[in-house]
Design an enzyme around this catalytic site. Structure first.
Site, mmCIF file in Angstrom:
data_model
loop_
_atom_site.group_PDB
_atom_site.id
_atom_site.type_symbol
_atom_site.label_atom_id
_atom_site.label_comp_id
_atom_site.label_asym_id
_atom_site.label_seq_id
_atom_site.Cartn_x
_atom_site.Cartn_y
_atom_site.Cartn_z
ATOM 1 N N ASN A 179 0.816 -1.216 0.000
ATOM 2 C CA ASN A 179 0.000 0.000 0.000
ATOM 3 C C ASN A 179 0.857 1.277 0.000
ATOM 4 O O ASN A 179 1.648 1.492 0.901
ATOM 5 C CB ASN A 179 -0.903 -0.001 1.241
ATOM 6 C CG ASN A 179 -2.121 0.875 1.058
ATOM 7 O OD1 ASN A 179 -2.259 1.539 0.031
ATOM 8 N ND2 ASN A 179 -3.002 0.883 2.049
ATOM 9 N N HIS A 182 -14.230 -4.624 11.124
ATOM 10 C CA HIS A 182 -13.846 -3.289 11.600
ATOM 11 C C HIS A 182 -15.083 -2.436 11.862
ATOM 12 O O HIS A 182 -15.838 -2.137 10.940
ATOM 13 C CB HIS A 182 -13.013 -2.582 10.531
ATOM 14 C CG HIS A 182 -11.623 -3.074 10.404
ATOM 15 N ND1 HIS A 182 -10.616 -2.313 9.861
ATOM 16 C CD2 HIS A 182 -11.057 -4.245 10.751
ATOM 17 C CE1 HIS A 182 -9.483 -3.001 9.891
ATOM 18 N NE2 HIS A 182 -9.717 -4.169 10.405
ATOM 19 N N GLU A 209 1.838 -6.846 11.193
ATOM 20 C CA GLU A 209 1.342 -6.650 9.823
ATOM 21 C C GLU A 209 2.403 -5.993 8.947
ATOM 22 O O GLU A 209 2.398 -6.176 7.732
ATOM 23 C CB GLU A 209 0.062 -5.840 9.804
ATOM 24 C CG GLU A 209 0.209 -4.403 10.177
ATOM 25 C CD GLU A 209 -1.118 -3.677 10.187
ATOM 26 O OE1 GLU A 209 -2.101 -4.216 10.718
ATOM 27 O OE2 GLU A 209 -1.173 -2.586 9.624
ATOM 28 N N HIS A 258 -3.011 -10.213 9.028
ATOM 29 C CA HIS A 258 -3.491 -8.964 8.440
ATOM 30 C C HIS A 258 -4.428 -9.296 7.271
ATOM 31 O O HIS A 258 -4.207 -10.255 6.525
ATOM 32 C CB HIS A 258 -2.262 -8.205 7.942
ATOM 33 C CG HIS A 258 -2.488 -6.815 7.521
ATOM 34 N ND1 HIS A 258 -1.635 -6.186 6.660
ATOM 35 C CD2 HIS A 258 -3.433 -5.911 7.842
ATOM 36 C CE1 HIS A 258 -2.036 -4.931 6.463
ATOM 37 N NE2 HIS A 258 -3.116 -4.740 7.171
ATOM 38 N N HIS A 287 -2.009 1.224 16.371
ATOM 39 C CA HIS A 287 -1.348 1.583 15.104
ATOM 40 C C HIS A 287 -0.004 2.273 15.305
ATOM 41 O O HIS A 287 0.262 3.338 14.720
ATOM 42 C CB HIS A 287 -2.277 2.461 14.272
ATOM 43 C CG HIS A 287 -2.165 2.168 12.809
ATOM 44 N ND1 HIS A 287 -1.411 2.911 11.946
ATOM 45 C CD2 HIS A 287 -2.700 1.194 12.066
ATOM 46 C CE1 HIS A 287 -1.489 2.418 10.712
ATOM 47 N NE2 HIS A 287 -2.278 1.357 10.753
ATOM 48 N N ASP A 337 -6.233 -3.403 1.538
ATOM 49 C CA ASP A 337 -5.084 -3.264 0.646
ATOM 50 C C ASP A 337 -4.373 -4.596 0.417
ATOM 51 O O ASP A 337 -3.351 -4.646 -0.261
ATOM 52 C CB ASP A 337 -4.090 -2.206 1.129
ATOM 53 C CG ASP A 337 -3.773 -2.311 2.599
ATOM 54 O OD1 ASP A 337 -4.669 -1.981 3.394
ATOM 55 O OD2 ASP A 337 -2.653 -2.700 2.951
ATOM 56 N N GLU A 366 -3.505 -4.078 19.382
ATOM 57 C CA GLU A 366 -2.628 -4.280 18.211
ATOM 58 C C GLU A 366 -1.656 -3.121 18.018
ATOM 59 O O GLU A 366 -1.999 -1.969 18.216
ATOM 60 C CB GLU A 366 -3.492 -4.411 16.973
ATOM 61 C CG GLU A 366 -2.731 -4.577 15.678
ATOM 62 C CD GLU A 366 -3.635 -4.641 14.486
ATOM 63 O OE1 GLU A 366 -4.839 -4.909 14.658
ATOM 64 O OE2 GLU A 366 -3.149 -4.391 13.381
ATOM 65 N N ARG A 425 0.836 -11.103 13.326
ATOM 66 C CA ARG A 425 -0.043 -10.592 12.274
ATOM 67 C C ARG A 425 0.563 -10.679 10.883
ATOM 68 O O ARG A 425 -0.040 -10.216 9.918
ATOM 69 C CB ARG A 425 -0.388 -9.139 12.567
ATOM 70 C CG ARG A 425 -1.111 -8.909 13.851
ATOM 71 C CD ARG A 425 -2.548 -8.529 13.706
ATOM 72 N NE ARG A 425 -2.822 -7.386 12.880
ATOM 73 C CZ ARG A 425 -3.768 -7.410 11.936
ATOM 74 N NH1 ARG A 425 -4.461 -8.505 11.717
ATOM 75 N NH2 ARG A 425 -4.007 -6.322 11.219
ATOM 76 N N ARG A 451 -13.129 -5.295 15.696
ATOM 77 C CA ARG A 451 -12.167 -4.264 16.037
ATOM 78 C C ARG A 451 -12.897 -2.935 16.073
ATOM 79 O O ARG A 451 -13.697 -2.651 15.167
ATOM 80 C CB ARG A 451 -11.045 -4.214 14.984
ATOM 81 C CG ARG A 451 -9.918 -3.294 15.343
ATOM 82 C CD ARG A 451 -8.959 -3.058 14.204
ATOM 83 N NE ARG A 451 -9.417 -1.959 13.358
ATOM 84 C CZ ARG A 451 -8.624 -1.364 12.479
ATOM 85 N NH1 ARG A 451 -7.366 -1.770 12.307
ATOM 86 N NH2 ARG A 451 -9.088 -0.352 11.731
ATOM 87 N N TRP A 460 2.610 6.889 11.854
ATOM 88 C CA TRP A 460 1.198 6.910 11.452
ATOM 89 C C TRP A 460 0.574 5.574 11.756
ATOM 90 O O TRP A 460 1.171 4.524 11.522
ATOM 91 C CB TRP A 460 1.030 7.221 9.962
ATOM 92 C CG TRP A 460 -0.417 7.128 9.573
ATOM 93 C CD1 TRP A 460 -1.417 8.046 9.827
ATOM 94 C CD2 TRP A 460 -1.055 6.034 8.914
ATOM 95 N NE1 TRP A 460 -2.606 7.609 9.370
ATOM 96 C CE2 TRP A 460 -2.445 6.378 8.807
ATOM 97 C CE3 TRP A 460 -0.630 4.826 8.422
ATOM 98 C CZ2 TRP A 460 -3.389 5.517 8.209
ATOM 99 C CZ3 TRP A 460 -1.546 3.969 7.836
ATOM 100 C CH2 TRP A 460 -2.899 4.339 7.731
#
Ligand code: CS2
Ligand code: MG
Length: 402
Positions: free
Chosen positions: A37, A122, A262, A312, A212, A316, A236, A283, A147, A402
């Site tokens: 991605n 999600h 991930e 994961h 994240h 994407d 996570e 993941r 999630r 991010w």
């Protein structure tokens, strides 16, 4: 069973995908996902310019030898681009082997260890009420693991929160999005929010949350401890995982289960976290961590330490990757859970597939190979569009994770 043709298909049915097509002398076609991605063209080039020319004439049945050839033969090992490229070839070869033997890939991976693959969906919300409504809607569709991501009040552009009734898609066409991250409001809000979710939905629903990579280890330890009363299925990516010591610190302060990986692209990213007992779910995915052949090795190491898989499965990762994940999830003994973000209708039209969702679980189907295809004519109607993941800065402009 010699490989006679190899090509890359870059398309954008709602979002960008990079797909590898391998064809054998007897006309069998195998598919692999090579989507990274925001860096899609890097992998497309690595494959087209440096890998595909080496595949012509190779025996498609020599899956492990091809993996070793592409990994050791590159000299420059590991990394997300290299390992996504190797992954695409590996998954396409497993697809071809299944088709050549007329069996679904999970049979080649040791057969089913379960009847179905439990998945989580999600739920997102720009505010608490919207997030609760999103959970309720997913409950109504049969998910028993969800999630939940909610915008911190007063903030904006929270990770994982979709806008309007659009499904969440972090990569955006056009200008790079810069978001502002503030840790303290999030650390104060998250426990209050999950108290509300538990109050609304009771103790049985498996709740997951993705931090994240945003927190420093001690902040992540504080969050994990504060969330313990709400009995999360997992927290996570609480902190960037380049520092395994950070996970050891978090582990010392909380029993909230931890999931990471991930962004991992090889067993070497996972090893210390698994061997140190610092995580509960790994993941890594078949598309970013070197394919099914390498993912199996990661899962086998994890099994020795009581760590379960939680691959994961965001949008994407294409339907080719989703199919591979489901064959893997059906057959791996230490399965934990599989992420399930349904793709757009356009994507599903470009990638027709045998896998199905029902009552909180999925099954890859019984079609030979992966049970997924790529409609090249339709794919050509959705040309690549440059799109990048956002970046995050602190309020004072400092670059953050991010
Ligand atoms: C996320 C992803 O699915 C997840 O857990 O972390 O949405 C991730 O942000 C994207 O896959 C990045 O491309
Ligand atoms: Mg994540």
């Amino acid at each position: 069973m010699k490989i006679t043709d190899a090509k890359i298909i870059v398309c954008s049915p709602g979002r960008n995908f990079v797909t590898l097509k391998l064809t054998t002398e007897d006309g069998l076609v195998g598919w692999g996902d090579a989507t990274l991605n925001g860096r899609e063209l890097a992998v497309a080039s690595y494959l087209s310019d440096h890998v595909l020319p080496l595949l012509a004439g190779r025996d498609a049945r020599r899956i492990e030898d091809t993996w070793q050839f592409l990994y050791k033969g590159a000299y420059w090992r590991r990394g997300p681009v290299t390992m996504a490229a190797i992954a695409a070839v590996d998954v396409a070869l497993w697809d071809l082997l299944g088709k050549s033997l007329n069996v679904p890939v999970y049979h080649l991976l040791g057969g089913a260890c379960r009847d179905r693959v439990r998945v989580y969906a999600h739920a997102t919300g720009e505010n608490v009420e919207a997030a609760l409504a999103s959970v309720a809607a997913l409950r109504a569709r049969g998910y028993n693991a969800i999630r939940v991501q909610c915008q911190t009040p007063g903030g904006k552009d929270a990770y994982g929160v979709s806008h309007g009734n659009q499904p969440y898609e972090p990569a955006r066409a056009g200008a790079l999005q810069e978001t502002v991250w503030e840790t303290e409001p999030y650390l104060r809000f998250a426990p209050q929010f999950f108290a509300r979710v538990r109050q609304e939905f009771g103790p049985e629903l498996a709740l997951l949350h993705d931090a994240h990579h945003r927190l420093r280890p001690v902040e992540a330890a504080r969050l994990g401890h504060a969330l313990e009363p709400f009995d999360l299925f997992w927290l996570e990516d609480p902190t960037p995982a380049e520092l395994p010591d950070g996970y050891r610190l978090i582990r010392r302060h909380t029993t909230t289960p931890l999931a990471v990986g991930e962004v991992f692209n090889s067993i070497h990213d996972c090893r210390e976290l698994i061997v140190q007992g610092s995580i509960d779910y790994i993941r890594a995915s078949a598309v970013h961590a070197g394919g099914l052949s390498h993912l199996r090795k990661i899962a086998q190491l994890a099994e020795l330490y009581g760590v379960r898989t939680g691959c994961h499965g965001a949008t994407d990762l294409s339907p080719v990757a989703m199919a591979a994940a489901l064959h893997f999830g059906l057959s791996v003994p230490n399965f934990g859970i599989q992420e399930h973000m349904p793709h757009t209708a356009e994507t599903d039209q470009v990638f027709p597939h045998a896998y199905r969702y029902q009552d909180g679980a999925m099954h890859p189907g019984e079609a030979p190979g992966l049970g997924v295809d790529c409609n090249e004519v339709l794919a050509a109607q959705f040309p690549y569009r440059p799109a990048y993941l956002p970046v995050a800065r602190l309020a004072d402009g400092t670059m953050h994770d991010w």
